[in-house]
Design a protein around this motif. Structure first.
Motif, short mmCIF file in Angstrom:
data_model
loop_
_atom_site.label_atom_id
_atom_site.label_comp_id
_atom_site.label_asym_id
_atom_site.label_seq_id
_atom_site.Cartn_x
_atom_site.Cartn_y
_atom_site.Cartn_z
N LEU A 192 96.50 -10.53 -1.38
CA LEU A 192 95.22 -10.43 -2.02
C LEU A 192 94.43 -11.84 -1.38
O LEU A 192 93.28 -11.60 -0.81
CB LEU A 192 95.60 -10.71 -3.40
N PHE A 193 95.20 -12.94 -1.24
CA PHE A 193 94.41 -14.17 -0.76
C PHE A 193 94.03 -14.11 0.86
O PHE A 193 93.13 -14.38 1.22
CB PHE A 193 95.41 -15.44 -1.08
N ALA A 194 94.99 -13.39 1.61
CA ALA A 194 94.49 -13.13 2.76
C ALA A 194 93.40 -12.45 2.98
O ALA A 194 92.54 -12.58 3.70
CB ALA A 194 95.93 -12.36 3.68
N GLN A 195 93.32 -11.23 2.26
CA GLN A 195 92.20 -10.28 2.27
C GLN A 195 90.88 -11.22 1.85
O GLN A 195 89.93 -11.20 2.37
CB GLN A 195 92.36 -9.13 1.07
N MET A 196 91.01 -12.18 0.80
CA MET A 196 89.95 -12.55 0.29
C MET A 196 89.45 -13.96 1.39
O MET A 196 88.21 -14.19 1.26
CB MET A 196 90.29 -13.39 -1.26
N MET A 197 90.48 -14.25 2.18
CA MET A 197 90.13 -15.33 2.87
C MET A 197 89.48 -14.73 4.49
O MET A 197 88.81 -15.69 5.06
CB MET A 197 91.22 -16.17 3.31
N THR A 198 89.86 -13.57 4.50
CA THR A 198 89.48 -12.95 5.97
C THR A 198 88.14 -11.87 5.74
O THR A 198 87.63 -11.46 6.97
CB THR A 198 90.37 -12.40 6.67
N MET A 199 88.09 -11.63 4.51
CA MET A 199 86.67 -10.46 4.31
C MET A 199 85.76 -11.07 3.60
O MET A 199 86.08 -11.74 2.70
CB MET A 199 87.52 -9.20 3.66
N SER A 200 84.33 -10.95 4.01
CA SER A 200 83.24 -11.26 3.19
C SER A 200 82.61 -10.47 2.41
O SER A 200 81.82 -10.75 1.77
CB SER A 200 82.39 -12.09 4.19
N ASN A 201 83.35 -9.21 2.42
CA ASN A 201 82.58 -8.44 1.36
C ASN A 201 82.96 -8.59 -0.12
O ASN A 201 83.53 -9.44 -0.54
CB ASN A 201 83.11 -6.81 1.86
N ASP A 202 82.46 -7.35 -0.93
CA ASP A 202 82.42 -7.77 -2.60
C ASP A 202 84.08 -8.12 -2.90
O ASP A 202 84.94 -7.15 -2.65
CB ASP A 202 81.89 -6.44 -2.98
N GLN A 203 83.93 -9.03 -3.64
CA GLN A 203 85.37 -9.59 -4.14
C GLN A 203 85.56 -9.17 -5.42
O GLN A 203 86.64 -9.60 -6.11
CB GLN A 203 85.20 -11.09 -3.98
N VAL A 262 89.45 -20.38 -2.44
CA VAL A 262 89.30 -19.14 -1.40
C VAL A 262 88.00 -19.12 -0.45
O VAL A 262 88.25 -19.23 0.54
CB VAL A 262 89.85 -17.89 -2.02
N ARG A 263 86.93 -18.83 -1.21
CA ARG A 263 85.98 -18.58 -0.57
C ARG A 263 85.43 -19.95 0.25
O ARG A 263 84.90 -19.90 1.33
CB ARG A 263 84.50 -18.66 -1.52
N SER A 264 85.76 -21.21 -0.37
CA SER A 264 85.50 -22.59 0.48
C SER A 264 86.49 -22.49 1.75
O SER A 264 86.05 -22.85 2.94
CB SER A 264 85.60 -23.77 -0.31
N CYS A 265 87.65 -22.10 1.63
CA CYS A 265 88.75 -21.88 2.77
C CYS A 265 88.08 -21.03 3.72
O CYS A 265 88.25 -21.09 4.98
CB CYS A 265 89.96 -21.57 2.41
N VAL A 269 105.94 -4.19 3.90
CA VAL A 269 105.27 -2.74 4.01
C VAL A 269 104.11 -2.67 4.85
O VAL A 269 103.74 -1.83 5.63
CB VAL A 269 104.92 -2.62 2.49
N GLU A 270 103.41 -3.85 4.73
CA GLU A 270 102.07 -3.83 5.82
C GLU A 270 101.99 -5.34 6.07
O GLU A 270 102.09 -6.22 5.12
CB GLU A 270 100.74 -3.35 4.92
N ALA A 271 101.40 -5.68 7.36
CA ALA A 271 101.22 -6.97 7.62
C ALA A 271 100.10 -7.58 6.76
O ALA A 271 99.01 -6.86 6.38
CB ALA A 271 100.72 -7.09 9.17
N CYS A 272 100.29 -8.73 6.40
CA CYS A 272 99.05 -9.56 5.49
C CYS A 272 97.86 -9.82 6.33
O CYS A 272 96.71 -9.64 6.05
CB CYS A 272 99.61 -10.84 4.86
N SER A 273 97.89 -10.36 7.37
CA SER A 273 96.71 -10.78 8.18
C SER A 273 96.87 -10.87 9.53
O SER A 273 98.13 -11.42 9.84
CB SER A 273 96.21 -12.12 7.55
#
Length: 498
Positions: A327-338, A366-369, A410-414
């Motif tokens: 979840l954090f990996a997605q939030m750190m690398t995607m800028s779309n709707d959170q 997370v956003r600042s990171c 199961v799937e690579a985080c990032s």
């Protein structure tokens, strides 16, 4: 597959950084350091945590029981040694050999070793008998220092009437394997003991009694730590039987134990019996997490303490940490709707015993990171349990990390982040193994497969120690040796921009 046959140098360097964050946490709760902070001495007066002042004049006695109390006793001896008449301490087998003990200390103190694998034995029974004799003979103008730390329940072992050591051991063993938590275990221990649950304080009356307590229990309830020998017992009378029924162990327990647990709790509600007792908490899991946070900050991470109350089944908590990592990996690398991510975050946070009100703060972090491409370090603590179903060898921290590994596989985080997870015991011992804990990082699953290791099989067999021992010759084990302290476990999850 062959591209994943090794872990990058960057990941190995991140693992080493996390090792240092863990070390900073453990150093901050070293017993000598904590005692030194808590006790000041000048002109025959002892000052305790700035709250209590006591005149001393060669009238001090010291008892201790737990994994950390030898180091605590050495420090207290440095501070007021000339006023100590006698000390008796009960410590785990093999601890004394790790210290060079000064002659004057050995002249004052009797040291007993026992409780191998944290199970009471003849050594801890003998120690407790001597402690009881010493405490029972103290007078009004004596001062008793009681040093208490994790592991104290097994090291302060005195059996309730007509109970044998084997009967008590069998009971605790059955409860542990059924997944009973520390509160439940210690409630049963109080019922099966002559000294726990405030009974030591009753014995020390009328001597002024100062307990210095290092907490290894979630929420730091003083009546639970080492089964609360100096604290009024708040347990309901029928608690022992309720716990046995909860885990359906009635038929497997010795008759004498069931009788003991069925007897009404001897109430020690008379407050005057505790008027001579002062209990001081001198260190806890939170103290360790705060030190880890300070160190991670200094080394350039954005940091957050998630919770110091993480508990539950180790396997389940590992899975929740894996979800948090994704979840954090997605939030750190995607800028779309959170928005959708926030809903997911609040569910995962609840499962990890993180205050739900904290989720907005985590989202801002997370956003600042993401905006500043800053590395992130999340720190948690607490104590999980393992319901043993398999035949393997492991500990709750290694099991948690193996569960995390299985889930993240199961799937690579990032692709943009290196993510490393560590879970380890602050005592340097995870279960009956030589490891403190273990690390997991991306590509680890592929490495295991390349070696012919199936992480899921090891997890199902509660065999996390052997999995990490075999994986790349133990490279992902954290092995520190016993630390001499114990404030439960530390979990560190780091996100590192590639």
């Amino acid at each position: 597959m062959h591209t994943h046959m090794f872990i990058s140098r960057e990941t190995m360097s991140l693992i080493n950084e996390i090792r240092l964050i863990y070390k900073a946490a453990v150093d901050a709760v070293r017993p000598g350091f904590l005692v030194n902070q808590a006790i000041k001495y000048s002109d025959n007066v002892v000052h305790i945590q700035g709250e209590l002042e006591l005149a001393v004049d060669r009238n001090c006695h010291v008892i201790g029981f737990g994994k950390a109390v030898l180091a605590m006793a050495l420090q207290i001896d440095k501070i007021i040694g000339q006023h100590i008449v006698k000390g008796v301490i009960s410590i785990p087998h093999g601890v004394a050999a790790q210290y060079s003990l000064p002659d004057q200390f050995l002249n004052r103190y009797t040291i007993y070793e026992g409780a191998v694998n944290n199970i009471p034995d003849e050594g801890s029974l003998k120690a407790t008998k001597e402690i009881e004799n010493m405490v029972a003979n103290l007078k009004n103008d004596d001062l008793l220092f009681v040093l208490v730390s994790g592991g104290g329940s097994a090291l302060l072992a005195s059996l309730a009437e007509d109970l044998s050591l084997d009967e008590k051991k069998k009971t605790i063993n059955l409860l542990s394997k059924s997944g009973a938590n520390i509160q439940e275990l210690n409630s049963v221990r109080k019922k099966l003991s002559r000294i726990k649950g405030g009974k030591l304080a009753q014995l020390s009356y009328p001597a002024t009694t100062i307990a210095l307590i290092l907490s290894d229990v979630i929420g730091d309830p003083l009546d639970v730590i080492a089964s609360g020998p100096t604290v009024k017992n708040k347990d309901p009378a029928n608690i022992g039987l309720d716990i046995i029924q909860k885990y359906q162990l009635g038929n497997q327990l010795p008759t004498r134990v069931v009788e003991c647990l069925s007897s009404p709790t001897t109430s020690n509600l008379d407050d005057t019996i505790f008027s001579h007792v002062h209990n001081f908490l001198i260190g806890s899991n939170l103290s360790a997490l705060q030190a880890a946070e300070a160190y991670a900050n200094q080394t350039g991470f954005a940091t957050a303490i998630l919770s110091d109350r993480i508990n539950g089944e180790a396997k389940e908590i590992g899975l929740q940490f894996a979800r948090l990592a994704r979840l954090f990996a997605q939030m750190m690398t995607m800028s779309n709707d959170q928005h959708e991510k926030m809903e997911e975050l609040s569910v995962t946070a609840e499962n990890l015993h993180i205050d739900p009100r904290y989720c907005c703060t985590l989202e801002r972090l997370v956003r600042s990171c993401r905006n500043a491409r800053k590395n992130l370090c999340l720190i948690g603590g607490g104590e999980t349990t393992v319901s043993v179903r398999g035949e393997g060898l492991g500990g709750r921290n290694q099991e948690m990390v193996l569960s995390y590994l299985v889930e993240t596989a199961v799937e690579a985080c990032s692709d943009e982040l290196d993510i490393v997870f560590l879970s380890a015991g602050t005592d340097g011992i995870d279960g009956p193994t030589a490891a403190a804990g273990a690390f997991s990082c991306q590509s680890q699953f592929a490495l295991a497969q390349a070696q012919g290791l199936n992480p899921r099989t090891y997890l199902d067999n509660n065999d996390s120690y052997n999995f990490f021992n075999l994986l790349q010759q133990g490279k992902y084990h954290l092995i520190t040796g016993p630390s001499g302290t114990n404030v439960m476990d530390i979990h560190i999850l780091c996100f590192y921009w590639k």
